[in-house]
Design an enzyme around this catalytic site. Sequence first.
Site, PDB file in Angstrom:
ATOM      1  N   LYS A  38       0.819  -1.228   0.000  1.00 18.87           N
ATOM      2  CA  LYS A  38       0.000   0.000   0.000  1.00 18.87           C
ATOM      3  C   LYS A  38       0.842   1.261   0.000  1.00 18.87           C
ATOM      4  CE  LYS A  38      -0.521  -0.008   5.008  1.00 18.87           C
ATOM      5  NZ  LYS A  38      -1.311  -0.534   6.133  1.00 18.87           N
ATOM      6  N   ARG A 131      -7.709   0.169  16.823  1.00 18.19           N
ATOM      7  CA  ARG A 131      -8.137   0.342  15.444  1.00 18.19           C
ATOM      8  C   ARG A 131      -9.116  -0.796  15.182  1.00 18.19           C
ATOM      9  NH1 ARG A 131      -4.087   1.002  10.350  1.00 18.19           N
ATOM     10  NH2 ARG A 131      -4.599  -1.201  10.099  1.00 18.19           N
TER      11      ARG A 131
HETATM   12  C1  PLP Z   1      -0.421  -1.283   6.732  1.00 18.97           C
HETATM   13  C2  PLP Z   1      -0.713  -2.512   7.475  1.00 18.97           C
HETATM   14  C3  PLP Z   1       0.319  -3.402   7.765  1.00 18.97           C
HETATM   15  C4  PLP Z   1       1.757  -3.147   7.379  1.00 18.97           C
HETATM   16  O1  PLP Z   1       2.335  -2.204   8.221  1.00 18.97           O
HETATM   17  P1  PLP Z   1       3.878  -1.792   8.070  1.00 18.97           P
HETATM   18  O2  PLP Z   1       4.136  -0.934   9.232  1.00 18.97           O
HETATM   19  O3  PLP Z   1       3.982  -1.059   6.773  1.00 18.97           O
HETATM   20  O4  PLP Z   1       4.668  -3.038   8.073  1.00 18.97           O
HETATM   21  C5  PLP Z   1      -0.014  -4.558   8.441  1.00 18.97           C
HETATM   22  N1  PLP Z   1      -1.277  -4.829   8.807  1.00 18.97           N
HETATM   23  C6  PLP Z   1      -2.288  -3.986   8.539  1.00 18.97           C
HETATM   24  C7  PLP Z   1      -3.675  -4.354   8.981  1.00 18.97           C
HETATM   25  C8  PLP Z   1      -2.053  -2.796   7.874  1.00 18.97           C
HETATM   26  O5  PLP Z   1      -3.061  -1.964   7.605  1.00 18.97           O
END
Ligand code: PLP
Length: 356
Positions: A38, A131
């Site tokens: 992302k 969250r």
């Molecule tokens: C963005 C996201 C991740 C990845 O997080 P990083 O800090 O980029 O490794 C993992 N799990 C969820 C649910 C996310 O939204």
Amino acid sequence: MSNTLPCLFVDLPTIAGNASAMVDLCQSSHINPVGIIKLACGSRDVASAMLEGGIKTIGDSRIDNLEKIADLPVEKMLLRIPQISRALDTVKYADISLNSEEHTLRALSAAAVALNRTHRVIVMHDLGDLREGCINADDTVALARLAASLPGLALEGVGANLACYGGVEPTTENQQQLVDIAHRIEAELGIGLHTVSGASSAALPLLLRHGVPVGINQLRLGASLILGIGLNDEPIPGTSQDAVRLAVEIVELKEKPSVPTGSTALDAFGNKPVFEDFGIRQRAICAIGKQDIDFAELQAVDPGVRIIGGSSDHLILDVSESALNYQVGDAVYFTLSYGGTLQCMTSDYVRKEYVH
Ligand SMILES: *Cc1c(COP(=O)(O)O)cnc(C)c1O
């Protein structure tokens, strides 16, 4: 090929190397890492670099990004809790999704039946970061039971997210809580779970200290693979922080005083500017602005370059201390934070160049 600036240079071999290092680290603890794209707005090149590094599942928070890589032959995971209005697309473009709502599970079930597919569900438990996920273990178990019973759905496992909203750090204790819930679901439903998805790159320091408990068998890694950072944006040993660089072009270079003449009004963003007098300085105006990036997310690679401010379309630098003899038309290079990378990736005004 066009070589216009600003440009975000993304070094794919560096990302493949980071992925390979984290795959090795995870595998030694029987953990399967998911590569999260992302941060690169679902870039196919970045996904391919991760696959080259040994990643087997690609995840993104946006279904539109997964749609971009629909023809990449790899397992795909939707991270953000699915939207009911996009249940069909979720089943179409994601093999697995993270879920916390009964109504959404029912919508995904109907979509999966309509498309004659099986969609795999990870039920999210909230370990305190506030969250996504059920905060109450009984609710998580009930949701898992529902996912296992609905037609078109398969219960893949349980997951939790940390260090995203509330800044709650992954610990042996909170990761063990998730493992305990997984065991409870297995006992109460009489089934085995494939996946216990612990956390993000923020869990890597814990993994490096051998603190991730047995039973966690998946981590979701984005920032660590692309930027080489994890918890508190600190570098992850074994990864490179050099994959992403921003280059911007100097459009004006002049000696000017450091304090405006007759300053009384507010700036373009409604703030009262404050100035310190450093005398006459060599100032460079660059063709990028606050519309593209929050300047606090930038760090010049040249230690002699200082960001002094700017406006929507202009970044103003003090280059007086630089050892380089900058000229109008030259590029100035920056490293970016997670947020800065995301903004430049998202801005249509910043060209992206994927270096193979
Ligand atoms: C963005 C996201 C991740 C990845 O997080 P990083 O800090 O980029 O490794 C993992 N799990 C969820 C649910 C996310 O939204």
